[in-house]
Design a protein around this motif. Structure first.
Motif, PDB file in Angstrom:
ATOM      1  N   MET A 189      56.995  25.476  98.529  1.00  0.00           N
ATOM      2  CA  MET A 189      58.203  24.794  98.955  1.00  0.00           C
ATOM      3  C   MET A 189      58.803  25.458 100.191  1.00  0.00           C
ATOM      4  SD  MET A 189      60.146  22.281  98.200  1.00  0.00           S
ATOM      5  CE  MET A 189      61.783  21.675  98.152  1.00  0.00           C
ATOM      6  N   ILE A 190      58.745  26.801 100.240  1.00  0.00           N
ATOM      7  CA  ILE A 190      59.293  27.504 101.395  1.00  0.00           C
ATOM      8  C   ILE A 190      58.515  27.136 102.657  1.00  0.00           C
ATOM      9  CG2 ILE A 190      59.574  29.790 102.449  1.00  0.00           C
ATOM     10  CD1 ILE A 190      60.384  30.838  99.743  1.00  0.00           C
ATOM     11  N   GLY A 191      57.207  26.976 102.538  1.00  0.00           N
ATOM     12  CA  GLY A 191      56.395  26.593 103.687  1.00  0.00           C
ATOM     13  C   GLY A 191      56.761  25.231 104.233  1.00  0.00           C
ATOM     14  N   SER A 192      57.075  24.292 103.348  1.00  0.00           N
ATOM     15  CA  SER A 192      57.441  22.955 103.823  1.00  0.00           C
ATOM     16  C   SER A 192      58.806  22.972 104.506  1.00  0.00           C
ATOM     17  CB  SER A 192      57.425  21.951 102.669  1.00  0.00           C
ATOM     18  OG  SER A 192      58.357  22.317 101.671  1.00  0.00           O
ATOM     19  N   MET A 251      69.778  12.190 113.561  1.00  0.00           N
ATOM     20  CA  MET A 251      69.407  13.601 113.657  1.00  0.00           C
ATOM     21  C   MET A 251      70.491  14.523 113.094  1.00  0.00           C
ATOM     22  SD  MET A 251      67.339  14.053 117.225  1.00  0.00           S
ATOM     23  CE  MET A 251      68.631  13.418 118.264  1.00  0.00           C
ATOM     24  N   SER A 252      71.726  14.079 113.118  1.00  0.00           N
ATOM     25  CA  SER A 252      72.815  14.949 112.671  1.00  0.00           C
ATOM     26  C   SER A 252      72.786  15.203 111.174  1.00  0.00           C
ATOM     27  CB  SER A 252      74.160  14.355 113.068  1.00  0.00           C
ATOM     28  OG  SER A 252      74.399  13.173 112.335  1.00  0.00           O
ATOM     29  N   GLY A 253      72.097  14.380 110.423  1.00  0.00           N
ATOM     30  CA  GLY A 253      72.022  14.579 108.983  1.00  0.00           C
ATOM     31  C   GLY A 253      70.912  15.503 108.533  1.00  0.00           C
ATOM     32  N   VAL A 254      70.020  15.860 109.427  1.00  0.00           N
ATOM     33  CA  VAL A 254      68.849  16.649 109.039  1.00  0.00           C
ATOM     34  C   VAL A 254      69.203  18.110 108.802  1.00  0.00           C
ATOM     35  CG1 VAL A 254      66.588  17.471 109.794  1.00  0.00           C
ATOM     36  CG2 VAL A 254      67.252  15.100 110.199  1.00  0.00           C
ATOM     37  N   GLN A 255      69.861  18.746 109.741  1.00  0.00           N
ATOM     38  CA  GLN A 255      70.087  20.183 109.634  1.00  0.00           C
ATOM     39  C   GLN A 255      70.924  20.584 108.417  1.00  0.00           C
ATOM     40  OE1 GLN A 255      71.394  22.148 113.165  1.00  0.00           O
ATOM     41  NE2 GLN A 255      71.314  24.154 112.214  1.00  0.00           N
ATOM     42  N   PRO A 256      72.009  19.880 108.074  1.00  0.00           N
ATOM     43  CA  PRO A 256      72.734  20.286 106.867  1.00  0.00           C
ATOM     44  C   PRO A 256      71.883  20.218 105.597  1.00  0.00           C
ATOM     45  CG  PRO A 256      74.090  18.817 108.174  1.00  0.00           C
ATOM     46  CD  PRO A 256      72.728  18.833 108.788  1.00  0.00           C
ATOM     47  N   ILE A 257      71.012  19.210 105.506  1.00  0.00           N
ATOM     48  CA  ILE A 257      70.148  19.092 104.331  1.00  0.00           C
ATOM     49  C   ILE A 257      69.136  20.234 104.304  1.00  0.00           C
ATOM     50  CG2 ILE A 257      68.377  17.675 103.222  1.00  0.00           C
ATOM     51  CD1 ILE A 257      69.845  15.228 104.363  1.00  0.00           C
ATOM     52  N   LEU A 258      68.542  20.538 105.464  1.00  0.00           N
ATOM     53  CA  LEU A 258      67.582  21.641 105.523  1.00  0.00           C
ATOM     54  C   LEU A 258      68.245  22.961 105.179  1.00  0.00           C
ATOM     55  CD1 LEU A 258      65.453  20.832 108.699  1.00  0.00           C
ATOM     56  CD2 LEU A 258      64.837  20.524 106.314  1.00  0.00           C
ATOM     57  N   ASP A 259      69.442  23.186 105.703  1.00  0.00           N
ATOM     58  CA  ASP A 259      70.148  24.434 105.421  1.00  0.00           C
ATOM     59  C   ASP A 259      70.468  24.571 103.935  1.00  0.00           C
ATOM     60  OD1 ASP A 259      70.049  25.004 108.115  1.00  0.00           O
ATOM     61  OD2 ASP A 259      72.140  24.460 108.498  1.00  0.00           O
ATOM     62  N   ALA A 260      70.993  23.519 103.336  1.00  0.00           N
ATOM     63  CA  ALA A 260      71.342  23.564 101.909  1.00  0.00           C
ATOM     64  C   ALA A 260      70.097  23.767 101.049  1.00  0.00           C
ATOM     65  CB  ALA A 260      72.061  22.282 101.508  1.00  0.00           C
ATOM     66  N   THR A 261      69.009  23.111 101.410  1.00  0.00           N
ATOM     67  CA  THR A 261      67.764  23.258 100.650  1.00  0.00           C
ATOM     68  C   THR A 261      67.209  24.669 100.791  1.00  0.00           C
ATOM     69  OG1 THR A 261      67.309  20.920 101.000  1.00  0.00           O
ATOM     70  CG2 THR A 261      65.468  22.287 100.292  1.00  0.00           C
ATOM     71  N   ILE A 296      66.654  27.329  97.711  1.00  0.00           N
ATOM     72  CA  ILE A 296      65.345  27.932  97.447  1.00  0.00           C
ATOM     73  C   ILE A 296      65.451  29.449  97.486  1.00  0.00           C
ATOM     74  CG2 ILE A 296      63.039  28.266  98.412  1.00  0.00           C
ATOM     75  CD1 ILE A 296      63.162  25.319  99.271  1.00  0.00           C
ATOM     76  N   GLU A 297      66.186  29.977  98.453  1.00  0.00           N
ATOM     77  CA  GLU A 297      66.332  31.429  98.570  1.00  0.00           C
ATOM     78  C   GLU A 297      67.077  31.995  97.373  1.00  0.00           C
ATOM     79  OE1 GLU A 297      65.806  35.196 100.083  1.00  0.00           O
ATOM     80  OE2 GLU A 297      64.816  33.327 100.567  1.00  0.00           O
ATOM     81  N   LYS A 298      68.108  31.308  96.900  1.00  0.00           N
ATOM     82  CA  LYS A 298      68.839  31.781  95.715  1.00  0.00           C
ATOM     83  C   LYS A 298      67.921  31.823  94.496  1.00  0.00           C
ATOM     84  CE  LYS A 298      73.566  30.460  96.803  1.00  0.00           C
ATOM     85  NZ  LYS A 298      74.681  29.562  96.482  1.00  0.00           N
ATOM     86  N   HIS A 330      64.793  34.955  90.710  1.00  0.00           N
ATOM     87  CA  HIS A 330      63.497  35.133  90.080  1.00  0.00           C
ATOM     88  C   HIS A 330      62.958  36.555  90.263  1.00  0.00           C
ATOM     89  CE1 HIS A 330      59.650  34.098  88.368  1.00  0.00           C
ATOM     90  NE2 HIS A 330      59.033  34.473  89.481  1.00  0.00           N
ATOM     91  N   THR A 331      63.145  37.139  91.450  1.00  0.00           N
ATOM     92  CA  THR A 331      62.621  38.476  91.711  1.00  0.00           C
ATOM     93  C   THR A 331      63.477  39.572  91.093  1.00  0.00           C
ATOM     94  OG1 THR A 331      63.775  38.566  93.837  1.00  0.00           O
ATOM     95  CG2 THR A 331      61.480  37.806  93.846  1.00  0.00           C
ATOM     96  N   GLU A 332      64.743  39.276  90.772  1.00  0.00           N
ATOM     97  CA  GLU A 332      65.610  40.277  90.167  1.00  0.00           C
ATOM     98  C   GLU A 332      65.328  40.463  88.677  1.00  0.00           C
ATOM     99  OE1 GLU A 332      69.582  39.088  91.039  1.00  0.00           O
ATOM    100  OE2 GLU A 332      69.510  39.855  93.077  1.00  0.00           O
TER     101      GLU A 332
END
Length: 127
Positions: free
Chosen positions: A1-4, A103-113, A117-119, A124-126
């Motif tokens: 998922m991180i790669g995508s 285009m303005s809707g793409v970056q907020p979705i990518l950032d939130a996703t 994923i990072e959280k 998971h690693t903790e």
């Protein structure tokens, strides 16, 4: 998922880096006077500032990140493609407004996703 997500970020910012520096030259090459270039860049900035509010409401109704991204990328692709099919100022203005909207809707979705994923990865690693 991180790669995508990384691939989507790469595509999104590559498009901006490839397209935006040459837009003014393209507009001049199709005969748009320099006095009208300001209108094209201003409509891009105005729509880009206001459209995320609309995309937030649309995203709440759709409840699907994939569908929302598909609509954003599809709409942006179509509107950017139509930008290069005409030399009429008003059609170009409409195409710029539409591409900015999508285009303005793409970056907020990518950032939130990416944050989500990072959280999950950190939790998971903790364990």
């Amino acid at each position: 998922m991180i790669g995508s997500i990384n691939l989507l970020y790469l595509c999104f910012f590559s498009k901006m880096g490839i397209l935006l520096p040459y837009l003014a030259a393209y507009y001049r090459s199709v005969g748009i006077p320099e006095t009208m270039l300001g209108y094209l860049f201003a409509i891009f900035a105005i729509v880009n500032s206001l459209a995320p509010i609309a995309w937030g409401a649309i995203g709440d109704r759709l409840r699907s990140v994939k569908l929302n991204l598909a609509i954003n990328f599809g709409g942006a692709f179509i509107s950017l493609f139509t930008l290069f099919l005409t030399d009429n100022f008003y059609w170009i203005l409409l195409s710029v407004a539409a591409s900015s909207f999508f285009m303005s809707g793409v970056q907020p979705i990518l950032d939130a996703t990416a944050i989500s994923i990072e959280k999950k990865r950190v939790i998971h690693t903790e364990r």
